[in-house]
Design a protein around this motif. Structure first.
Motif, PDB file in Angstrom:
ATOM      1  N   UNK A  92       1.093  37.938   4.149  1.00  0.00           N
ATOM      2  CA  UNK A  92       0.691  38.588   5.389  1.00  0.00           C
ATOM      3  C   UNK A  92       0.872  37.650   6.578  1.00  0.00           C
ATOM      4  N   UNK A  93       1.791  36.677   6.457  1.00  0.00           N
ATOM      5  CA  UNK A  93       2.021  35.720   7.530  1.00  0.00           C
ATOM      6  C   UNK A  93       3.091  36.179   8.500  1.00  0.00           C
ATOM      7  N   UNK A  94       3.668  35.226   9.226  1.00  0.00           N
ATOM      8  CA  UNK A  94       4.680  35.542  10.236  1.00  0.00           C
ATOM      9  C   UNK A  94       6.063  35.695   9.624  1.00  0.00           C
ATOM     10  N   UNK A  95       6.469  34.754   8.767  1.00  0.00           N
ATOM     11  CA  UNK A  95       7.813  34.781   8.183  1.00  0.00           C
ATOM     12  C   UNK A  95       7.784  35.197   6.713  1.00  0.00           C
ATOM     13  N   UNK A  96       6.834  34.667   5.940  1.00  0.00           N
ATOM     14  CA  UNK A  96       6.638  35.063   4.543  1.00  0.00           C
ATOM     15  C   UNK A  96       7.860  34.822   3.664  1.00  0.00           C
ATOM     16  N   UNK A  97       8.414  33.622   3.738  1.00  0.00           N
ATOM     17  CA  UNK A  97       9.583  33.303   2.924  1.00  0.00           C
ATOM     18  C   UNK A  97       9.290  33.445   1.435  1.00  0.00           C
ATOM     19  N   UNK A  98       8.154  32.912   0.987  1.00  0.00           N
ATOM     20  CA  UNK A  98       7.849  32.929  -0.443  1.00  0.00           C
ATOM     21  C   UNK A  98       7.612  34.347  -0.938  1.00  0.00           C
ATOM     22  N   UNK A  99       6.833  35.107  -0.189  1.00  0.00           N
ATOM     23  CA  UNK A  99       6.556  36.482  -0.589  1.00  0.00           C
ATOM     24  C   UNK A  99       7.814  37.321  -0.704  1.00  0.00           C
ATOM     25  N   UNK A 100       8.742  37.134   0.241  1.00  0.00           N
ATOM     26  CA  UNK A 100      10.005  37.877   0.187  1.00  0.00           C
ATOM     27  C   UNK A 100      10.837  37.444  -1.010  1.00  0.00           C
ATOM     28  N   UNK A 101      10.809  36.160  -1.315  1.00  0.00           N
ATOM     29  CA  UNK A 101      11.534  35.680  -2.489  1.00  0.00           C
ATOM     30  C   UNK A 101      10.990  36.337  -3.757  1.00  0.00           C
ATOM     31  N   UNK A 102       9.672  36.491  -3.830  1.00  0.00           N
ATOM     32  CA  UNK A 102       9.055  37.133  -4.995  1.00  0.00           C
ATOM     33  C   UNK A 102       9.303  38.638  -5.039  1.00  0.00           C
ATOM     34  N   UNK A 103       9.814  39.213  -3.936  1.00  0.00           N
ATOM     35  CA  UNK A 103      10.109  40.638  -3.903  1.00  0.00           C
ATOM     36  C   UNK A 103       8.990  41.499  -3.384  1.00  0.00           C
ATOM     37  N   UNK A 104       8.100  40.915  -2.568  1.00  0.00           N
ATOM     38  CA  UNK A 104       6.978  41.680  -2.035  1.00  0.00           C
ATOM     39  C   UNK A 104       7.311  42.304  -0.698  1.00  0.00           C
ATOM     40  N   UNK A 163      21.957  30.092  -7.049  1.00  0.00           N
ATOM     41  CA  UNK A 163      21.537  29.812  -8.424  1.00  0.00           C
ATOM     42  C   UNK A 163      20.142  29.196  -8.507  1.00  0.00           C
ATOM     43  N   UNK A 164      19.276  29.528  -7.562  1.00  0.00           N
ATOM     44  CA  UNK A 164      17.923  28.989  -7.564  1.00  0.00           C
ATOM     45  C   UNK A 164      17.126  29.502  -8.749  1.00  0.00           C
ATOM     46  N   UNK A 165      16.425  28.607  -9.425  1.00  0.00           N
ATOM     47  CA  UNK A 165      15.520  28.972 -10.513  1.00  0.00           C
ATOM     48  C   UNK A 165      14.199  28.247 -10.291  1.00  0.00           C
ATOM     49  N   UNK A 188      14.040  38.217 -13.233  1.00  0.00           N
ATOM     50  CA  UNK A 188      15.267  37.810 -13.939  1.00  0.00           C
ATOM     51  C   UNK A 188      16.147  36.930 -13.057  1.00  0.00           C
ATOM     52  N   UNK A 189      16.120  37.177 -11.768  1.00  0.00           N
ATOM     53  CA  UNK A 189      16.932  36.395 -10.841  1.00  0.00           C
ATOM     54  C   UNK A 189      16.364  35.000 -10.635  1.00  0.00           C
ATOM     55  N   UNK A 190      15.034  34.862 -10.675  1.00  0.00           N
ATOM     56  CA  UNK A 190      14.390  33.619 -10.269  1.00  0.00           C
ATOM     57  C   UNK A 190      14.008  32.680 -11.403  1.00  0.00           C
ATOM     58  N   UNK A 191      14.016  33.182 -12.638  1.00  0.00           N
ATOM     59  CA  UNK A 191      13.501  32.352 -13.739  1.00  0.00           C
ATOM     60  C   UNK A 191      14.540  32.170 -14.827  1.00  0.00           C
ATOM     61  N   UNK A 192      14.721  30.926 -15.203  1.00  0.00           N
ATOM     62  CA  UNK A 192      15.711  30.547 -16.205  1.00  0.00           C
ATOM     63  C   UNK A 192      15.384  31.124 -17.578  1.00  0.00           C
TER      64      UNK A 192
END
Length: 310
Positions: free
Chosen positions: A90-102, A210-212, A301-305
């Protein structure tokens, strides 16, 4: 029922975060959780809450920006018994949340979390200071933590750009340092340093292909721009291209990095969007594997090896 604590920062984002406790509690009950709420009142509040929680808590969810999640992970790592955690962006940019797909819809994201998957995630450590997704140093990184809160609340991500233009300078400072990876030491002069464990930075997605989050490695980018023109080109390229192929960029992955400046720099690091002051010229980066998160299945599946073979 299982116990879930929701820790929220009401000051995150463009508007104050509004919590519909009744609606959230009803959703949680549908998945066998009884919710309780903890509101943070100042910087570092989520860290103190996580440190103080009892060991019989089944899940802790932070609500706020990337900095609030950072605080929660710092507090969790200080515990003898680590708790399962998650995050509602619920922040301004939310990079992590978007990466998680929220989505930033609290109710929908909570449901996605509660029917999600428990994953072990890499937590990067810099001189014993944890960070979730990015530590950066160099020219203009102070924009992230110096942009006034009223600009961020009024304009969101655009507020950072407005402040950057206001503080624009033609001077580019370069830092002489040596870096040691896998026992091999190199030297160079660099104007930017990015240490990341994410594919989403500054609102831009897929900066790496290829980020994991569980491979035990973090990504390192060292940029050697010499002029404002090169700075603009490099920053644009870093946020829109494959960093491995850029000119004037050193890129590698590792789990153990030592950066040593020729003298103690006056400037602060930017860690997960917040300022980290220091009094040293030597910075050691490593990976911690103690944190488990409950995450939506959308990008698993995209984020975890360990999901590749499933």
């Amino acid at each position: 029922m299982k116990k879930c604590v929701l820790v929220y920062n009401p000051e995150s984002g463009k508007r104050k975060t509004k919590i519909n406790k009744l609606a959230l509690s009803k959703i949680a009950q549908g998945y066998g959780y009884q919710l309780s709420f903890e509101k943070t009142k100042h910087s570092g509040g989520a860290t103190k809450v996580l440190e103080s929680l009892s060991n019989n808590i089944d899940l802790v969810i932070s609500i706020g920006g990337d900095g609030t999640l950072h605080e929660a992970i710092v507090g969790n790592l200080r515990r003898k018994k680590k708790l399962l955690i998650s995050h509602l962006p619920q922040g301004t940019v939310n990079d992590v949340g978007k990466m998680y797909g929220m989505t930033q819809n609290i109710e929908k994201d909570l449901e996605a979390i509660l029917k999600g998957t428990k994953k072990n995630i890499d937590t990067c450590i810099m001189n014993e200071e944890p960070f979730v997704y990015v530590a950066c140093f160099g020219n203009f990184v102070n924009i992230s933590f110096e942009t006034p809160r009223d600009l961020k609340k009024r304009f969101g991500r655009l507020g950072y750009i407005i402040y950057a233009i206001k503080k624009h300078t033609h001077k580019v400072h370069k830092y002489h340092l040596k870096y040691t990876v896998d026992g091999k030491t190199e030297t160079g002069e660099f104007s930017f340093i990015f240490i990341t464990n994410t594919n989403h930075v500054a609102g831009v997605n897929n900066i790496y292909d290829d980020i994991k989050l569980d491979d035990g490695l973090f990504e390192v980018v060292l940029c050697s721009a010499k002029s404002m023109k090169e700075v603009a080109t490099l920053v644009t390229s870093i946020l829109t291209s494959n960093n491995k192929k850029l000119k004037n960029v050193v890129y590698f992955k590792t789990d153990n990095l030592i950066l040593e400046f020729d003298k103690t720099p006056k400037e602060s690091w930017c860690v997960d969007g917040e300022e980290l002051k220091h009094h040293t010229n030597r910075f050691h980066f490593s990976v911690n594997k103690e944190i488990n998160m409950l995450l939506p299945t959308k990008n698993i599946k995209k984020l975890f090896e360990d999901e590749l073979g499933k």
